[in-house]
Design a protein around this motif. Structure first.
Motif, PDB file in Angstrom:
ATOM      1  N   LYS A  13       0.835  -1.221   0.009  1.00  0.00           N
ATOM      2  CA  LYS A  13      -0.145   0.070  -0.167  1.00  0.00           C
ATOM      3  C   LYS A  13       0.956   1.162  -0.047  1.00  0.00           C
ATOM      4  N   PRO A  15       1.468   4.100  -4.341  1.00  0.00           N
ATOM      5  CA  PRO A  15       1.282   5.364  -4.551  1.00  0.00           C
ATOM      6  C   PRO A  15       2.451   5.956  -5.228  1.00  0.00           C
ATOM      7  N   VAL A  70       2.204   5.101  -8.945  1.00  0.00           N
ATOM      8  CA  VAL A  70       1.079   6.014  -9.269  1.00  0.00           C
ATOM      9  C   VAL A  70       1.652   7.588  -9.458  1.00  0.00           C
ATOM     10  N   TYR A  82       2.109   9.158 -13.110  1.00  0.00           N
ATOM     11  CA  TYR A  82       1.398  10.611 -13.224  1.00  0.00           C
ATOM     12  C   TYR A  82       2.439  11.402 -13.864  1.00  0.00           C
ATOM     13  N   LEU A  99      -7.884  12.752 -12.399  1.00  0.00           N
ATOM     14  CA  LEU A  99      -8.012  11.466 -11.936  1.00  0.00           C
ATOM     15  C   LEU A  99      -6.966  11.438 -10.662  1.00  0.00           C
ATOM     16  N   ALA A 100      -5.958  11.681 -10.585  1.00  0.00           N
ATOM     17  CA  ALA A 100      -4.832  12.055  -9.431  1.00  0.00           C
ATOM     18  C   ALA A 100      -5.396  12.435  -8.461  1.00  0.00           C
ATOM     19  N   LEU A 140      -8.224   9.993  -7.001  1.00  0.00           N
ATOM     20  CA  LEU A 140      -7.248   9.017  -6.241  1.00  0.00           C
ATOM     21  C   LEU A 140      -6.981   9.199  -4.744  1.00  0.00           C
ATOM     22  N   ALA A 141      -6.239  10.438  -4.737  1.00  0.00           N
ATOM     23  CA  ALA A 141      -5.848  11.091  -3.381  1.00  0.00           C
ATOM     24  C   ALA A 141      -7.199  11.192  -2.342  1.00  0.00           C
ATOM     25  N   ARG A 181      -9.832   9.707  -2.710  1.00  0.00           N
ATOM     26  CA  ARG A 181     -10.438   8.599  -2.232  1.00  0.00           C
ATOM     27  C   ARG A 181      -9.451   7.989  -1.016  1.00  0.00           C
ATOM     28  N   ALA A 182      -8.356   7.959  -1.273  1.00  0.00           N
ATOM     29  CA  ALA A 182      -7.410   7.460  -0.083  1.00  0.00           C
ATOM     30  C   ALA A 182      -7.527   8.070   1.128  1.00  0.00           C
TER      31      ALA A 182
END
Length: 190
Positions: A28, A32, A35, A39, A87-88, A91-92, A94-95
């Motif tokens: 985990k 990131p 990712v 990015y 999108l990035a 994702l941030a 959502r985390a």
């Protein structure tokens, strides 16, 4: 079987669970960072593409100039950077929203540190004015400017890390990483 055998079996199972949890936590933390690098590569390619469109060149996927065209506004590249950055951010976000404890925020902390570290490295190591084309290709222009050829993915990461979109995303990620995670709802039994 005796109760001692079962207790010993439970200890092995608990230690296996803890080692599995440690591996999962390590993955985990690593995902990131991967990712963030992906990015930066995409944003770097799109920024490089935008710079060449403005100057009147057309690039292929290997960043080689294949045609000369009239200069144009880089609308496609700008929309692409906006979509990738959105999108990035998603994702941030959502985390952050899925974290229930501070230790669950490890992925966003790792992504934030990786993005800031790569951006800082790009700013410190780039010769300004930075030209990814001149530093990527071993041609007369690059050699006359004193740039040393660098691998294409590194040029894309450096170009992406120098992008204002990456700096804005880093600021948003710092804010998200400093926010407290939501507390799980507990039932009072009433």
């Amino acid at each position: 079987m005796s109760s001692r055998a079962w207790k010993g079996q439970d200890r092995v199972t608990n230690s296996e669970r803890s080692s599995t949890a440690a591996v999962a936590l390590g993955l985990k933390a690593l995902v990131p960072v991967i990712v963030v690098v992906a990015y930066l590569v995409v944003v770097g390619y799109l920024n490089l593409h935008a710079k060449t469109i403005v100057t009147g060149a057309a690039l292929d996927w290997s960043a080689s100039v294949v045609a000369i065209a009239p200069p144009a506004p880089p609308l496609g590249s700008a929309v692409g950077v906006a979509i990738v950055s959105a999108l990035a951010f998603f994702l941030a976000w959502r985390a952050h929203t899925s974290a229930t404890r501070r230790r669950h925020q490890l992925p966003i902390w790792m992504a934030t540190v990786a993005l800031i570290a790569l951006s800082t490295y790009a700013m410190v190591s780039a010769d300004f004015p930075y030209s990814a084309l001149a530093s990527t290709f071993d041609n007369r222009v690059g050699l006359m400017e004193g740039a040393s050829p660098e691998p294409l993915p590194l040029a894309f990461v450096r170009e992406g890390a120098l992008s204002p979109a990456a700096h804005a995303l880093a600021g948003v990620m710092v804010v998200l990483s400093l926010l407290r995670p939501k507390q799980p709802a507990c039932s009072t039994g009433a």
